[in-house]
Write an enzyme that holds these catalytic residues in place. Structure first.
Site, PDB file in Angstrom:
ATOM      1  N   GLU A 254      32.482  23.380  87.602  1.00  0.00           N
ATOM      2  CA  GLU A 254      32.288  23.001  89.019  1.00  0.00           C
ATOM      3  C   GLU A 254      30.873  22.492  89.231  1.00  0.00           C
ATOM      4  OE1 GLU A 254      34.868  22.189  90.899  1.00  0.00           O
ATOM      5  OE2 GLU A 254      35.596  24.258  90.863  1.00  0.00           O
ATOM      6  N   HIS A 255      30.768  21.396  89.959  1.00  0.00           N
ATOM      7  CA  HIS A 255      29.487  20.732  90.220  1.00  0.00           C
ATOM      8  C   HIS A 255      28.825  20.284  88.910  1.00  0.00           C
ATOM      9  CE1 HIS A 255      29.423  21.253  94.550  1.00  0.00           C
ATOM     10  NE2 HIS A 255      30.018  22.418  94.332  1.00  0.00           N
TER      11      HIS A 255
ATOM     12  N   SER B  21      42.809  16.561  98.683  1.00  0.00           N
ATOM     13  CA  SER B  21      43.796  15.771  99.429  1.00  0.00           C
ATOM     14  C   SER B  21      43.324  14.328  99.592  1.00  0.00           C
ATOM     15  CB  SER B  21      44.064  16.394 100.794  1.00  0.00           C
ATOM     16  OG  SER B  21      42.863  16.475 101.534  1.00  0.00           O
TER      17      SER B  21
ATOM     18  N   GLU C  62      35.430   6.418  97.918  1.00  0.00           N
ATOM     19  CA  GLU C  62      34.918   7.650  98.540  1.00  0.00           C
ATOM     20  C   GLU C  62      33.389   7.567  98.689  1.00  0.00           C
ATOM     21  OE1 GLU C  62      37.254  10.457  98.955  1.00  0.00           O
ATOM     22  OE2 GLU C  62      35.660  11.442 100.074  1.00  0.00           O
TER      23      GLU C  62
ATOM     24  N   ASP D 238      37.807  14.567  90.773  1.00  0.00           N
ATOM     25  CA  ASP D 238      39.046  14.667  91.546  1.00  0.00           C
ATOM     26  C   ASP D 238      39.946  13.457  91.321  1.00  0.00           C
ATOM     27  OD1 ASP D 238      37.793  16.924  92.411  1.00  0.00           O
ATOM     28  OD2 ASP D 238      37.351  16.187  94.419  1.00  0.00           O
TER      29      ASP D 238
HETATM   30  C1  GAF Z   1      34.202  17.996  95.031  1.00  0.00           C
HETATM   31  C2  GAF Z   1      33.798  16.638  94.504  1.00  0.00           C
HETATM   32  F1  GAF Z   1      34.567  15.654  95.069  1.00  0.00           F
HETATM   33  C3  GAF Z   1      33.924  16.583  92.977  1.00  0.00           C
HETATM   34  O1  GAF Z   1      33.449  15.350  92.491  1.00  0.00           O
HETATM   35  C4  GAF Z   1      33.175  17.745  92.334  1.00  0.00           C
HETATM   36  O2  GAF Z   1      31.788  17.516  92.347  1.00  0.00           O
HETATM   37  C5  GAF Z   1      33.519  19.063  93.014  1.00  0.00           C
HETATM   38  O3  GAF Z   1      33.376  18.999  94.426  1.00  0.00           O
HETATM   39  C6  GAF Z   1      32.667  20.198  92.516  1.00  0.00           C
HETATM   40  O4  GAF Z   1      32.937  20.434  91.173  1.00  0.00           O
HETATM   41  O5  GAF Z   1      35.559  18.246  94.802  1.00  0.00           O
END
Ligand code: GAF
Length: 376
Positions: free
Chosen positions: A27-28, A121, A154, A166
């Protein structure tokens, strides 16, 4: 029932679907050139579509207010479209910016991906529309090109500086697998994830705390990571090995240290998770999920009381591990558990939320599902 035919007076040329996702770990890390390990959800956005040659983009959502939004493709500008319509508009604008000769279309959108729940979404909607335009205009985009169009939509039209996880998850995930993605070069591998075969389930807990990535906090975190990488003379934090972490932290201002510690240890957790899955030790993933949550809570500071309560309660009720998933500031939690603990854990979280005075969470079991595809 309102359908494409009723709204637009003709049949669609086809229908394209793209799923939401949960990220198992990583994540991140995607805007730090790092690694992610998402699965696609069975929930998807679906776009039925018909090409128009008069430059009009007409949009209808089965979840909307019954109105048709009508836009001229040659007048689309970032910031000029609001509400859910900005996502399809963003894709059409981006395709044109990228030099693809596309014009108008009638689109009928129907999505069962919960919105504002950290389940992607918006990426699902964007990817479904990329698929529809690719099909209607014969663009011949491959999955990664499609994901990059959706990400650019986006970033540049919607205004969220998100990474590529995503959109790549929505385009490239496969049924029965998690997607190991290197966000630097988009190298990827399907990692088999037979939860049922291992007697396990993945519970998704939507805390109902709506998060909004456009609110500036995400952009600040991203900027902090980029500043840290620059101070360390690295292209991206992905280039800092775990073994060099402590020495690197000493060279950074205090406020950047926890960010860097999260990103570097999180990339390592992805590696550990994949090694366990490759070895068939799916249950071994549990403690890695929980460690990932602690890092997001204490170092990256993107959890909230509701996600923390969901994680703590799930683990106390017997989950093998749990963590928030997605960008954070609300959204959803995933919990890995033995199949026979599913109802107990879901009930324990629901009760804990009621006792804390929080809104009732929505819970469901997720199976690794298919990525974007033409469905008709
Ligand atoms: C959101 C972002 F859209 C992804 O790109 C990602 O950075 C995520 O946060 C964190 O892992 O979903």
């Amino acid at each position: 029932m309102t359908d494409f035919q009723t709204v637009y007076g003709a049949a669609p040329a086809g229908a394209w679907a793209a799923p939401g996702r949960v990220n198992l770990i990583g994540e991140h890390t995607d805007y730090n050139d790092g690694f992610v390990l998402p699965i696609a959800l069975p929930h998807a956005a679906r776009a039925e579509a018909r090409r128009r040659d008069d430059g009009l983009l007409r949009l209808y959502s089965a979840q909307g207010d019954g109105a048709v939004t009508e836009l001229r493709v040659d007048e689309l500008t970032p910031g000029g479209v609001t509400g859910w319509a900005k996502y399809p508009a963003a894709v059409v604008w981006t395709l044109r910016q990228a030099g693809h000769p596309v014009g108008g279309a009638d689109l009928y959108i129907d999505s069962d991906v919960p919105t504002g729940a950290g389940l992607s979404s918006s990426a699902a909607l964007e990817c479904a529309v990329v698929g529809a335009y690719d099909g209607l205009y014969g663009l011949g985009l491959d999955a990664a090109e499609s994901a990059l169009i959706a990400q650019r939509a986006e970033n540049e039209f919607v205004g969220v500086p998100c990474g590529v996880m995503d959109q790549m998850a929505s385009m490239c995930c496969a049924e029965g697998s998690a997607l190991l993605l290197d966000t630097r070069d988009l190298g990827r591998r399907q990692v088999p994830l037979d939860l049922a075969g291992a007697g396990l389930r993945l519970l998704v807990i939507d805390t109902r705390v709506k998060h909004d990535l456009a609110d500036g906090a995400y952009a600040e975190l991203r900027a902090g990571c980029e500043r840290a990488a620059a101070l360390l003379s690295l292209t991206a934090l992905r280039d800092l090995p775990l073994a060099g972490l402590d020495a690197a932290l000493d060279r950074l201002p205090g406020e950047l240290r926890p960010l860097v510690r999260h990103v570097v240890t999180e990339d390592d957790r992805v590696e550990q998770a994949v090694a366990l899955l490759d070895a068939g030790d799916l249950a071994g993933l549990g403690p890695i999920l929980t460690a990932g949550h602690a890092s997001l809570r204490d170092d990256y500071r993107v959890s909230c009381p509701e996600t923390d309560l969901a994680v703590a309660t799930a683990v106390a009720a017997g989950a093998l591990g749990a963590r928030m998933t997605g960008g954070g500031f609300g959204g959803s939690v995933i919990a890995l558990l033995a199949a026979d603990r599913l109802d107990t854990v879901a009930a324990a979280v629901t009760t804990a939320f009621r006792d804390a005075g929080y809104a009732e969470p929505r819970t469901f079991a997720a199976t690794p599902s298919a990525g974007a595809r033409r469905v008709r």
